[in-house]
Design a protein around this motif. Sequence first.
Motif, PDB file in Angstrom:
ATOM      1  N   SER A 185      -3.963   7.105   1.372  1.00 11.90           N
ATOM      2  CA  SER A 185      -3.081   5.946   1.370  1.00 11.90           C
ATOM      3  C   SER A 185      -2.028   6.150   0.300  1.00 11.90           C
ATOM      4  N   LYS A 190      -5.673  -0.221  -3.009  1.00 11.61           N
ATOM      5  CA  LYS A 190      -5.617   1.047  -2.279  1.00 11.61           C
ATOM      6  C   LYS A 190      -5.572   2.258  -3.212  1.00 11.61           C
ATOM      7  N   ALA A 209       0.812  -1.218   0.000  1.00 10.51           N
ATOM      8  CA  ALA A 209       0.000   0.000   0.000  1.00 10.51           C
ATOM      9  C   ALA A 209       0.843   1.264   0.000  1.00 10.51           C
TER      10      ALA A 209
END
Length: 135
Positions: free
Chosen positions: A119, A110, A49
Amino acid sequence: MLPWAGGIPVVEEGGQLKGVEAVVDKDFASALLAAEIGADYLFILTGVAQVAVNFGKPDQKNLDRITLDEAIGYLNEGQFPKGSMGPKIEAAILFLKNGGKNVIITSIDKLQDALEGKSGTWIVPNADSMNHKLA
């Protein structure tokens, strides 16, 4: 046009050119193409992520937003291995040095959060660009 745009890898053997096998790095190729067409954004999707320094260590730090200079510094420190995050950071640096405005590195799941600034890792040319989000 960028001075190192692609081609077919060859070697000279006995006065003849012969094609050879080569690996095309998708991150580098994407950065070159994005810079060449004047894109503002480069999205690099990967298995994590966010980009992190001290990855896998007790003092691991996930990076939300960093500048081009910070990315270069971390790369020079050896924070990003050649077989994993290194080529992605090198591609981001190439893109930004050639006029790109934003690089987002994140995982596919993400991406929407990264577009909203929730993110992922944003790499931007300078500190003046630090508070941007796309969506």
